[in-house]
Motif scaffolding. Structure first.
Motif, mmCIF file in Angstrom:
data_model
loop_
_atom_site.group_PDB
_atom_site.id
_atom_site.type_symbol
_atom_site.label_atom_id
_atom_site.label_comp_id
_atom_site.label_asym_id
_atom_site.label_seq_id
_atom_site.Cartn_x
_atom_site.Cartn_y
_atom_site.Cartn_z
ATOM 1 N N ARG A 289 -1.434 -8.824 -3.743
ATOM 2 C CA ARG A 289 -0.694 -7.905 -4.622
ATOM 3 C C ARG A 289 -0.923 -6.438 -4.257
ATOM 4 O O ARG A 289 -0.166 -5.570 -4.652
ATOM 5 C CB ARG A 289 -1.040 -8.162 -6.082
ATOM 6 C CG ARG A 289 -2.456 -7.782 -6.453
ATOM 7 C CD ARG A 289 -2.683 -7.910 -7.953
ATOM 8 N NE ARG A 289 -4.022 -7.488 -8.275
ATOM 9 C CZ ARG A 289 -5.005 -8.282 -8.643
ATOM 10 N NH1 ARG A 289 -4.784 -9.579 -8.762
ATOM 11 N NH2 ARG A 289 -6.188 -7.805 -8.903
ATOM 12 N N LYS B 245 2.999 -4.540 10.285
ATOM 13 C CA LYS B 245 4.049 -3.958 9.450
ATOM 14 C C LYS B 245 5.295 -3.627 10.263
ATOM 15 O O LYS B 245 5.279 -3.659 11.496
ATOM 16 C CB LYS B 245 3.523 -2.712 8.746
ATOM 17 C CG LYS B 245 3.100 -1.607 9.680
ATOM 18 C CD LYS B 245 2.456 -0.472 8.892
ATOM 19 C CE LYS B 245 2.053 0.702 9.722
ATOM 20 N NZ LYS B 245 1.414 0.512 10.969
ATOM 21 N N GLU C 286 10.735 -7.539 4.171
ATOM 22 C CA GLU C 286 11.220 -7.444 2.788
ATOM 23 C C GLU C 286 10.539 -8.501 1.934
ATOM 24 O O GLU C 286 10.149 -9.556 2.429
ATOM 25 C CB GLU C 286 12.725 -7.702 2.737
ATOM 26 C CG GLU C 286 13.553 -6.757 3.596
ATOM 27 C CD GLU C 286 15.004 -7.229 3.654
ATOM 28 O OE1 GLU C 286 15.780 -6.765 2.796
ATOM 29 O OE2 GLU C 286 15.328 -8.040 4.528
ATOM 30 N N MET C 287 10.432 -8.224 0.654
ATOM 31 C CA MET C 287 9.908 -9.222 -0.293
ATOM 32 C C MET C 287 10.872 -10.401 -0.346
ATOM 33 O O MET C 287 12.079 -10.228 -0.214
ATOM 34 C CB MET C 287 9.786 -8.611 -1.693
ATOM 35 C CG MET C 287 8.743 -7.530 -1.825
ATOM 36 S SD MET C 287 7.068 -8.140 -1.649
ATOM 37 C CE MET C 287 6.907 -9.146 -3.111
ATOM 38 N N ASP D 55 4.671 -3.417 0.677
ATOM 39 C CA ASP D 55 5.807 -4.327 0.837
ATOM 40 C C ASP D 55 6.229 -4.524 2.288
ATOM 41 O O ASP D 55 6.901 -5.498 2.606
ATOM 42 C CB ASP D 55 7.011 -3.829 0.033
ATOM 43 C CG ASP D 55 6.786 -3.951 -1.469
ATOM 44 O OD1 ASP D 55 5.857 -4.680 -1.884
ATOM 45 O OD2 ASP D 55 7.546 -3.316 -2.229
ATOM 46 N N ASN D 56 5.860 -3.600 3.183
ATOM 47 C CA ASN D 56 6.314 -3.706 4.567
ATOM 48 C C ASN D 56 5.312 -4.415 5.481
ATOM 49 O O ASN D 56 5.431 -4.362 6.691
ATOM 50 C CB ASN D 56 6.652 -2.321 5.128
ATOM 51 C CG ASN D 56 5.419 -1.451 5.318
ATOM 52 O OD1 ASN D 56 4.380 -1.659 4.711
ATOM 53 N ND2 ASN D 56 5.552 -0.444 6.162
ATOM 54 N N ARG E 185 7.598 -13.241 2.547
ATOM 55 C CA ARG E 185 8.265 -12.056 3.098
ATOM 56 C C ARG E 185 9.399 -12.521 4.021
ATOM 57 O O ARG E 185 9.274 -13.520 4.728
ATOM 58 C CB ARG E 185 7.318 -11.197 3.926
ATOM 59 C CG ARG E 185 6.178 -10.565 3.170
ATOM 60 C CD ARG E 185 6.656 -9.396 2.309
ATOM 61 N NE ARG E 185 5.590 -8.488 1.967
ATOM 62 C CZ ARG E 185 4.813 -8.595 0.900
ATOM 63 N NH1 ARG E 185 4.958 -9.613 0.080
ATOM 64 N NH2 ARG E 185 3.879 -7.707 0.654
#
Length: 115
Positions: free
Chosen positions: A32, A87, A109-110, A36-37, A43
């Motif tokens: 968490r 990343k 991306e998520m 995000d990248n 992902r």
């Protein structure tokens, strides 16, 4: 998971050496808390393979959720192991079982799996 994957000899000797070296300097972070990248489970990752001259999109999921027809690949598949923890923008030279390849992470991306 990576340590267990290496211990079970699911990677080549070259991959094992690279992964163990990376793990020595790795810092454990809660999922968490990852940006995000960063490539991890759940992902959607777009990768350009400079060696093969193609671009592909993968969804990395837990090993029990894989479904290659839907582009859902185990987080322990070869390309995920090569990119996990990296990343968007990173370029990697990786010794895949089929030979060394140069890959670039174009986008991360998520991915929210359906409930």
């Amino acid at each position: 998971m990576i340590k267990d994957h290496v211990r079970r000899k699911k990677v080549t000797k070259q991959e094992e050496e690279l992964l163990l070296a990376e793990l020595k300097g790795a810092k454990q972070v809660l999922r968490r808390d990852l940006p995000d990248n960063v490539v991890t489970v759940n992902r959607k990752v777009t990768i350009k393979d400079h060696t093969l001259g193609k671009e592909e999109e993968y969804i990395f999921v837990s090993t029990n959720k894989k479904n290659t027809k839907k582009r859902k690949f185990s987080i322990l598949c070869d390309v995920a192991v090569a990119t996990i923890g990296r990343k968007a923008g990173d370029v990697i030279n990786w010794p895949f079982k089929t030979g060394e390849r140069k890959i670039e992470i174009l986008k991360v991306e998520m991915f929210q799996p359906p409930k």
